[in-house]
Enzyme design. Structure first.
Site, PDB file in Angstrom:
ATOM      1  N   GLU A   1      29.495  41.700  18.870  1.00 38.30           N
ATOM      2  CA  GLU A   1      29.917  42.783  17.970  1.00 38.30           C
ATOM      3  C   GLU A   1      28.717  43.497  17.342  1.00 38.30           C
ATOM      4  O   GLU A   1      28.595  43.552  16.115  1.00 38.30           O
ATOM      5  CB  GLU A   1      30.839  42.208  16.881  1.00 38.30           C
TER       6      GLU A   1
HETATM    7  C1  ACM Z   1      33.389  36.476  17.994  1.00 40.37           C
HETATM    8  O1  ACM Z   1      34.507  36.021  17.781  1.00 40.37           O
HETATM    9  N1  ACM Z   1      33.043  37.660  17.496  1.00 40.37           N
HETATM   10  C2  ACM Z   1      32.409  35.763  18.797  1.00 40.37           C
END
Ligand code: ACM
Length: 539
Positions: free
Chosen positions: A316
């Protein structure tokens, strides 16, 4: 007083004979010198739960003993052969044999489950009696793990140690510690004191779900940080049990806490440690200073945790700050990058080079595939199973934690009384039906599986326990037991017995019938929050 044999995970081969062995009729634990640490650990645990005190003696000791024996050529670490063991309980004694001490450790976990559940208590509460049995066992997958998120809500050290013990009892072999994120930095780096002073705590915390904006903030400081001696203690506790700690320092995104302490490493405006949850745009600027910082942090964990893997995170990472950063633009021009995602790949490559030079192997979330990662990096798949195929096609080994099966911060059921969770629905039955290596996937490329205990909505150890158990128990079987053995012995048939063990250990597990009254979300800040989560698409 023959009891039903009911083990989780189910061993690959098990045959039972009529009758029991009373361990108090044995003279000693006879063990090869290399196995004495495990032998004393077993002796202590037997003493705690049953009052029995068996001394540890050398391998030449004859007579009626509990024998721990190394046999055959030693397999490499982190192979299924390293964890294979044979356990024979006869009227004459116990023989636990393996080619590697890790196999002895797994056999001890099975032996502990053969005892009455009350033998798992902290003071004598059961007789040291085990059924006569012959077990030949070896895991299906090399990596069977659980991740603890000690950031979003700090999980104290004694709870981390307890979870290592529980992983051990389930014959898991990896505990992944998620140590850094936007909401805090949880380990001491002596050369960077502001991590402890500033990044280790936040002034307030979101009430309810991050999407429930009206619910506001609780203005109580929250935080915690593991000192270097704390980390050493965790490392040696895990080592004694042949559990691998995989430390995660999540960079270059999820960096709000680092940047609150060292804003000069960032690409944007100064912000405090995040009081709420989600994905934030703050990232490290791609500079030599940011790489130096990362190197110091990775060195700190690599020195304490001597296992082969360091997790670099990498999930992310929004591109917005790099898109408008002159430093990132200059890097892109210099390196001939056309896509800004190349900046993340630049970090991944640099982390890999530096960690490889330290003798470590890198694992990172599946976003490290975007823009490309060195082939030797292990891809930790989280979004869904399609990324398992994508990572393997790109030449990587994978650890599979696909959200629908392995995220235990998902709701346990449709019951409106379930306490607050992030989203999703991952029932025990769903976990029990998971085949992590379906036909068409090269089994050699799947190192294994792991469940995730993200703690945005798991504020206390009891909340973690409710969401972990018994889903973690079932996942342990998915990772250990071959599919045909699982199909012949549905795990659901053994859960009730296993819950007695969890109860004896004081685990606040979720009952199969739904939350106990005190476990429900109620109508306040722990109430269920419903929103439609869009499952991730593979690209
Ligand atoms: C995640 O759940 N962003 C690795």
């Amino acid at each position: 007083m023959q009891r039903r044999i009911s083990l989780i995970p189910q061993p690959q081969q098990l045959s039972a004979a009529a009758g029991d062995l009373d361990l108090s009729t044995l003279d000693a634990i006879a063990a090869d010198p290399e196995l004495h640490p495990l032998a004393w650990l077993l002796s202590d645990l037997l003493n705690r739960g049953t009052g029995l005190r068996l001394a540890v003696a050398g391998p030449e000791t004859g007579g009626r003993v509990l024998r721990l024996r190394l046999e055959g050529d030693r397999p490499e670490d982190l192979t299924t052969a390293a964890e294979a063991y044979r356990l024979d309980v006869t009227a004459d004694g116990v023989v636990l044999a393996a080619a590697h001490p890790a196999g002895i450790s797994r056999g001890i976990a099975t032996l502990r489950q053969l005892l009455p559940a009350d033998a798992l208590r902290e003071a004598p509460a059961a007789d040291p009696v085990v059924p006569l049995v012959a077990i030949a066992d070896e895991p299906r997958l090399r990596w069977r793990g659980v991740m603890l998120d000690v950031v979003r809500h700090f999980q104290p050290k004694d709870f981390v140690l307890k979870m290592i013990d529980r992983a051990w009892l389930h014959r898991l072999n990896v505990v992944h510690l998620h140590l850094t994120d936007d909401q805090g930095w949880r380990f001491e780096v002596p050369s960077r004191p502001k991590l402890a002073e500033i990044a280790s705590w936040r002034a307030e915390t979101k009430i309810g779900h991050a999407r429930d904006e009206a619910a506001g903030y609780e203005p109580t400081p929250h935080g915690g940080i593991f000192s270097v001696p704390d980390l050493r203690e965790i490392a040696s506790y895990a080592r004694e049990r042949h559990i691998l700690i995989v430390p995660e320092v999540n960079l270059p995104g999820h960096a709000r806490a680092v940047l609150a302490a060292y804003p000069e490493l960032g690409a944007g405006q100064d912000k405090p440690v995040s009081p709420t949850f989600g994905v934030f745009e703050e990232v490290l600027e791609p500079t030599p200073e940011a790489l130096d910082f990362a190197l110091e942090a990775y060195t700190a964990v690599a020195e304490v945790f001597e296992g082969p893997f360091v997790h670099i995170g990498g999930d992310e990472v929004p591109m917005t700050q790099w898109e408008s950063s002159p430093v990132a633009r200059e890097l892109m021009e210099r390196e001939g990058m056309e896509d800004v995602r190349g900046v993340q790949a630049w970090f991944t490559k640099a982390f890999c080079e530096r960690l490889t030079a330290m003798g470590k192997r890198v694992i990172g979330w599946d976003e490290i595939l975007d823009g490309g990662a060195p082939a030797e990096a292990v891809v930790h798949v989280w979004r869904n199973e399609a990324y398992v195929k994508k990572a393997i096609a790109a030449g990587h080994q994978v650890v599979a934690s696909p959200e629908p099966y392995a995220y235990y911060d998902h709701y346990e059921s449709d019951d409106p009384q379930e306490p607050l969770r992030i989203h999703g629905l991952t029932t025990v039955d769903k976990v029990a039906g998971w085949d992590p290596v379906p036909p068409g996937i090269d089994p050699d490329k799947v190192l294994g599986i792991q469940c995730q205990l993200w703690s945005e909505y798991l504020p206390t150890p009891r909340d973690v326990e409710y969401s972990a158990f018994p889903r973690l128990s079932v996942m342990a079987e998915v990772g250990w037991t071959n599919l045909d053995v699982r199909e012949a012995n549905p795990v659901q048939d053994r859960l009730e017995d296993h819950l007695e063990r969890l109860h004896a250990m004081g685990v606040d597990y979720r009952p199969p019938t739904g939350p106990e009254r005190w476990q429900r979300g109620g109508s306040g800040r722990r109430t269920r929050f419903n929103w439609t989560f869009q499952e991730h698409e593979a690209e």
